[in-house]
Design a protein around this motif. Structure first.
Motif, PDB file in Angstrom:
ATOM      1  N   ILE A 278       1.562   6.857  -6.699  1.00  0.00           N
ATOM      2  CA  ILE A 278       0.500   7.818  -7.036  1.00  0.00           C
ATOM      3  C   ILE A 278       0.965   9.239  -6.723  1.00  0.00           C
ATOM      4  CG2 ILE A 278      -1.800   8.607  -6.354  1.00  0.00           C
ATOM      5  CD1 ILE A 278      -2.540   5.638  -6.018  1.00  0.00           C
ATOM      6  N   GLY A 279       1.636   9.431  -5.588  1.00  0.00           N
ATOM      7  CA  GLY A 279       2.136  10.756  -5.214  1.00  0.00           C
ATOM      8  C   GLY A 279       3.162  11.289  -6.203  1.00  0.00           C
TER       9      GLY A 279
ATOM     10  N   VAL B 286       0.842  -1.205   0.000  1.00  0.00           N
ATOM     11  CA  VAL B 286       0.000   0.000   0.000  1.00  0.00           C
ATOM     12  C   VAL B 286       0.871   1.245   0.000  1.00  0.00           C
ATOM     13  CG1 VAL B 286      -1.645   1.327   1.391  1.00  0.00           C
ATOM     14  CG2 VAL B 286      -1.996  -1.116   1.034  1.00  0.00           C
ATOM     15  N   GLY B 287       1.939   1.240   0.769  1.00  0.00           N
ATOM     16  CA  GLY B 287       2.851   2.385   0.798  1.00  0.00           C
ATOM     17  C   GLY B 287       3.516   2.621  -0.542  1.00  0.00           C
ATOM     18  N   ALA B 288       3.934   1.530  -1.209  1.00  0.00           N
ATOM     19  CA  ALA B 288       4.549   1.667  -2.523  1.00  0.00           C
ATOM     20  C   ALA B 288       3.553   2.223  -3.533  1.00  0.00           C
ATOM     21  CB  ALA B 288       5.091   0.320  -2.994  1.00  0.00           C
TER      22      ALA B 288
ATOM     23  N   ARG C  85       4.503  14.931 -10.641  1.00  0.00           N
ATOM     24  CA  ARG C  85       4.987  15.134 -12.018  1.00  0.00           C
ATOM     25  C   ARG C  85       3.927  15.846 -12.854  1.00  0.00           C
ATOM     26  NH1 ARG C  85       7.045   9.790 -11.868  1.00  0.00           N
ATOM     27  NH2 ARG C  85       5.165   9.107 -12.947  1.00  0.00           N
ATOM     28  N   THR C  86       2.677  15.440 -12.697  1.00  0.00           N
ATOM     29  CA  THR C  86       1.602  16.069 -13.460  1.00  0.00           C
ATOM     30  C   THR C  86       1.453  17.532 -13.074  1.00  0.00           C
ATOM     31  OG1 THR C  86       0.448  13.952 -13.568  1.00  0.00           O
ATOM     32  CG2 THR C  86      -0.842  15.898 -14.061  1.00  0.00           C
TER      33      THR C  86
END
Length: 90
Positions: free
Chosen positions: A22-23, A15-17, A28-29
């Motif tokens: 996602i972060g 879950v952390g990975a 980047r976006t």
């Protein structure tokens, strides 16, 4: 063959990975967006976070009010219907 019995630590690491991935994608976006696009996305996010919960809350309140009114009106109708006896044409 994969094992399906993961320990709780493995699940938290996975879950952390995923959250980290996602972060990084989100950052980047955001770094590639122009200022007007960033402003528009912030405004849309603000609208989403303020108006959507308000609309859902009002929907729930009016739905509960409708159910309460229907229950009271149905009770009153049954109460009146017991007093009313229509005549039959025989």
């Amino acid at each position: 063959m994969k094992t399906v019995n993961h320990s709780i630590g493995d699940v938290f690491r996975e879950v952390g990975a995923a959250a980290s991935h996602i972060g990084r994608y989100f950052m980047r976006t955001l770094s590639r967006m122009s200022w007007p696009a960033l402003l528009a996305s912030c405004i849309m996010l603000a609208i989403l976070l303020t108006i959507l919960p308000l609309a859902l809350t009002l929907f729930a309140v009016f739905l509960l009010a409708k159910i309460a009114i229907a229950l009271v009106a149905g009770y009153q109708y049954k109460k009146r219907r017991g007093d009313y006896t229509p005549h039959k044409d025989v």
